[in-house]
Structures are given as C-alpha cells and as structure tokens.
Design a protein around this motif. Sequence first.
Motif, PDB file in Angstrom:
ATOM      1  N   LEU A   1       2.393  -0.046 -10.525  1.00 38.70           N
ATOM      2  CA  LEU A   1       3.261   1.007 -10.009  1.00 38.70           C
ATOM      3  C   LEU A   1       4.478   1.211 -10.904  1.00 38.70           C
ATOM      4  N   GLN A   2       5.083   0.126 -11.343  1.00 37.88           N
ATOM      5  CA  GLN A   2       6.262   0.252 -12.189  1.00 37.88           C
ATOM      6  C   GLN A   2       5.909   0.840 -13.548  1.00 37.88           C
ATOM      7  N   ASP A   3       4.802   0.413 -14.116  1.00 40.85           N
ATOM      8  CA  ASP A   3       4.381   0.957 -15.403  1.00 40.85           C
ATOM      9  C   ASP A   3       4.061   2.449 -15.298  1.00 40.85           C
ATOM     10  N   THR A   4       3.438   2.835 -14.207  1.00 47.28           N
ATOM     11  CA  THR A   4       3.036   4.234 -14.040  1.00 47.28           C
ATOM     12  C   THR A   4       4.211   5.118 -13.653  1.00 47.28           C
ATOM     13  N   GLY A   5       5.013   4.658 -12.714  1.00 44.76           N
ATOM     14  CA  GLY A   5       6.113   5.469 -12.205  1.00 44.76           C
ATOM     15  C   GLY A   5       7.386   5.386 -13.024  1.00 44.76           C
ATOM     16  N   GLY A   6       7.536   4.301 -13.784  1.00 40.71           N
ATOM     17  CA  GLY A   6       8.725   4.149 -14.605  1.00 40.71           C
ATOM     18  C   GLY A   6       9.985   3.847 -13.823  1.00 40.71           C
ATOM     19  N   VAL A   7       9.847   3.314 -12.609  1.00 38.68           N
ATOM     20  CA  VAL A   7      10.992   2.968 -11.764  1.00 38.68           C
ATOM     21  C   VAL A   7      10.764   1.590 -11.152  1.00 38.68           C
ATOM     22  N   PRO A   8      11.851   0.882 -10.784  1.00 38.39           N
ATOM     23  CA  PRO A   8      11.685  -0.405 -10.105  1.00 38.39           C
ATOM     24  C   PRO A   8      11.013  -0.212  -8.746  1.00 38.39           C
ATOM     25  N   VAL A   9      10.165  -1.155  -8.388  1.00 39.67           N
ATOM     26  CA  VAL A   9       9.511  -1.158  -7.077  1.00 39.67           C
ATOM     27  C   VAL A   9      10.038  -2.356  -6.307  1.00 39.67           C
ATOM     28  N   ILE A  10      10.768  -2.091  -5.223  1.00 37.21           N
ATOM     29  CA  ILE A  10      11.400  -3.174  -4.473  1.00 37.21           C
ATOM     30  C   ILE A  10      10.848  -3.320  -3.058  1.00 37.21           C
ATOM     31  N   GLY A  11      10.072  -2.332  -2.585  1.00 36.04           N
ATOM     32  CA  GLY A  11       9.580  -2.349  -1.206  1.00 36.04           C
ATOM     33  C   GLY A  11       8.103  -2.641  -1.109  1.00 36.04           C
ATOM     34  N   TYR A  12       7.709  -3.228   0.015  1.00 36.66           N
ATOM     35  CA  TYR A  12       6.301  -3.590   0.234  1.00 36.66           C
ATOM     36  C   TYR A  12       5.952  -3.388   1.701  1.00 36.66           C
ATOM     37  N   ARG A  13       4.740  -2.896   1.928  1.00 35.29           N
ATOM     38  CA  ARG A  13       4.181  -2.856   3.290  1.00 35.29           C
ATOM     39  C   ARG A  13       2.787  -3.437   3.258  1.00 35.29           C
ATOM     40  N   ALA A  14       2.545  -4.416   4.108  1.00 28.13           N
ATOM     41  CA  ALA A  14       1.249  -5.090   4.161  1.00 28.13           C
ATOM     42  C   ALA A  14       0.187  -4.187   4.783  1.00 28.13           C
ATOM     43  N   PRO A  15      -1.016  -4.161   4.228  1.00 27.06           N
ATOM     44  CA  PRO A  15      -2.106  -3.442   4.873  1.00 27.06           C
ATOM     45  C   PRO A  15      -2.300  -3.919   6.306  1.00 27.06           C
ATOM     46  N   THR A  16      -2.431  -2.974   7.212  1.00 23.68           N
ATOM     47  CA  THR A  16      -2.680  -3.259   8.635  1.00 23.68           C
ATOM     48  C   THR A  16      -1.614  -4.188   9.216  1.00 23.68           C
ATOM     49  N   PHE A  17      -0.386  -4.095   8.708  1.00 28.10           N
ATOM     50  CA  PHE A  17       0.737  -4.877   9.244  1.00 28.10           C
ATOM     51  C   PHE A  17       0.352  -6.349   9.422  1.00 28.10           C
ATOM     52  N   SER A  18      -0.277  -6.905   8.384  1.00 22.05           N
ATOM     53  CA  SER A  18      -0.903  -8.230   8.497  1.00 22.05           C
ATOM     54  C   SER A  18       0.010  -9.388   8.100  1.00 22.05           C
ATOM     55  N   ILE A  19       1.313  -9.221   8.293  1.00 21.60           N
ATOM     56  CA  ILE A  19       2.275 -10.299   8.107  1.00 21.60           C
ATOM     57  C   ILE A  19       2.872 -10.653   9.461  1.00 21.60           C
ATOM     58  N   SER A  20       2.957 -11.944   9.734  1.00 27.13           N
ATOM     59  CA  SER A  20       3.567 -12.411  10.983  1.00 27.13           C
ATOM     60  C   SER A  20       4.113 -13.821  10.763  1.00 27.13           C
ATOM     61  N   ALA A  21       5.068 -14.208  11.605  1.00 28.70           N
ATOM     62  CA  ALA A  21       5.671 -15.537  11.490  1.00 28.70           C
ATOM     63  C   ALA A  21       4.635 -16.635  11.714  1.00 28.70           C
ATOM     64  N   ARG A  22       3.676 -16.366  12.565  1.00 24.38           N
ATOM     65  CA  ARG A  22       2.691 -17.396  12.905  1.00 24.38           C
ATOM     66  C   ARG A  22       1.642 -17.593  11.813  1.00 24.38           C
ATOM     67  N   HIS A  23       1.127 -16.496  11.267  1.00 25.93           N
ATOM     68  CA  HIS A  23      -0.017 -16.588  10.370  1.00 25.93           C
ATOM     69  C   HIS A  23       0.350 -16.562   8.887  1.00 25.93           C
TER      70      HIS A  23
END
Length: 288
Positions: free
Chosen positions: A110-132
């Motif tokens: 993304l950075q190479d293609t867009g030429g801008v810093p990438v600082i944000g992330y979203r997990a596919p299917t909101f698959s981040i949680s404190a438990r797992h």
Amino acid sequence: MSSLRNAMSVDVEDWFQVQAFTSVISRDSWEARERRVETNTHRVLDLFAAADVCATFFTLGWVAERHPALIRRIVAEGHELASHGHGHEQVNAIGEAAFRADIRRARAILQDTGGVPVIGYRAPTFSISARHTPWAHAVLAEEGYRYSSSVFPVRHDLYGDPDAPRRPHRPRPDGVAEIPMTTVRAFGRSLPCAGGGWFRLLPYGLTRSGLRRVNTTEGQPGVFYFHPWEIDPAQPRAEGAGRLSRFRHYVGLREMEARLVRLLRDFRWGRMDEVFGAAIGAPHLEAA
C-alpha cells in the motif's frame, strides 16, 4: 445535523473474498473470478466527491497489487489509505506469526503504491479480540501501525467482543490505539450502529437515530463502514452458499446506494485519522 464529524470508512475487498463465502469459494479460485472491486470503488469515490466527503479506505494488499491506479486515485482525492491486511484472513485463525507477515506485506504494498504512510488497520471480519488475539495490538505497533479499527463490541456468531470498551482505548500499553465500531446501548446490551449488513437489513431510521444518539447524548463521533460490493446488485451469485450466507450478503443491495447518499447528507463525515486524531496520537490513552 450534529456538529460532530463521524468517521466514514470503506473495506476494499471484492465480492468473492467475503467470509460468508469461504466454504464455497476457495482462495485458489480468486484469480479466475470476475473482479468488480475496481469499478465499484470508483463508484464509491464518485459518491464521496459529489458529497464533498473524505473517508478512510481499509484496502487489501491483494487488491492494491492488481489495481494500483485505484489506490493512486484514493490518495489523490484526499482520502486516507489504510490496511485491511493482504489476503483477507481472519486474525484469530492464522496466529501471531502469519498475522505479522500479512500486515507487513499489505503495508509495504500500500505504501509503495500510494506513496503515503499507512498507519491504520482493520481486521477482516473484525477478528481481533482480547480473548483470542491478545497479541494483535502490540504486533501492529511493532510493524509501524498507529491504530486499529478491528473490534466490534457486540455479540455475533461470526465476530464480536461484547465485553470490549465502546470508546477509543489502548488494549495494552505497548500496542496501538483501538477505535471500536460504533454501538448503542439498549435493553442492557450493545447493539450495532456502524453499517455493514445491519445497515442494509434494518430501516434507515434506526441507523440515523442511533448515530445521532451517540453524537448528541454521548458526545462521541461514530464509525461507519461498508464494502464496495454493497452498492453492486448485479454482482455474481455464489453457487452453493447456504441460505443464511446468501441472505446476509445479498439483502438490501438494490437500496444500498440511495441509503448511503442519504447518510452522507444527514451527517458530517471525515477520515479515521482526522476524526480520531487525538486518540490515535495519545500513547497515554487509558489501557482497557
């Protein structure tokens, strides 16, 4: 219209990459599928331009590799380019090492293609949680990200962390800030008010009233998300998909664009990194 700006976001993936179809569409078949993400995302960009809205595009590295001109348009028109990972794999399924490799690869592309810093992330299917995935926010920080918008504080059969905080927080002191998806409290539980399939399924007024409540009663900005395929009622049908999966994916596609236009008019919108800039840039943000 509330004086608060809310964060508008787009998860840039194609119709055949969604979690609902993983049992009937293999990754090996992706290259042979009809790609519609470029045309659909250009249409989204046109809608945003007409409404004078800048948004955050959480984009798959897989898409950026194949459609570099689309990535350059996103950046050129003032939107935030962010990461949705590379191969749309659920974080809780692939483990820490594969997660690190995935987000590193996506960010580099993304950075190479867009030429801008990438600082944000979203997990596919909101698959981040404190438990797992208790390690995820620290790994994101180590790989150069500054925030995640990957936690949905609801109870759902495919995703969700109902015990997670509803407001921006830092799940661990060595990790990135988490900007959770927007919910409203009702009947003793958190209910979704952030877009996606719920926006297509439920009456428009419920999203509008819920978001207004978050803005006015709670004094907080909201997060809204959708996918480019959601404004494409002519997309192919996934053969062999179960009834529930088909319903979730195809319900309300014909009405989605008109609803989106209405939403853009009814609220003020901005990029994730601008709307939540104070939370993203605050390492002292209270740990959850």
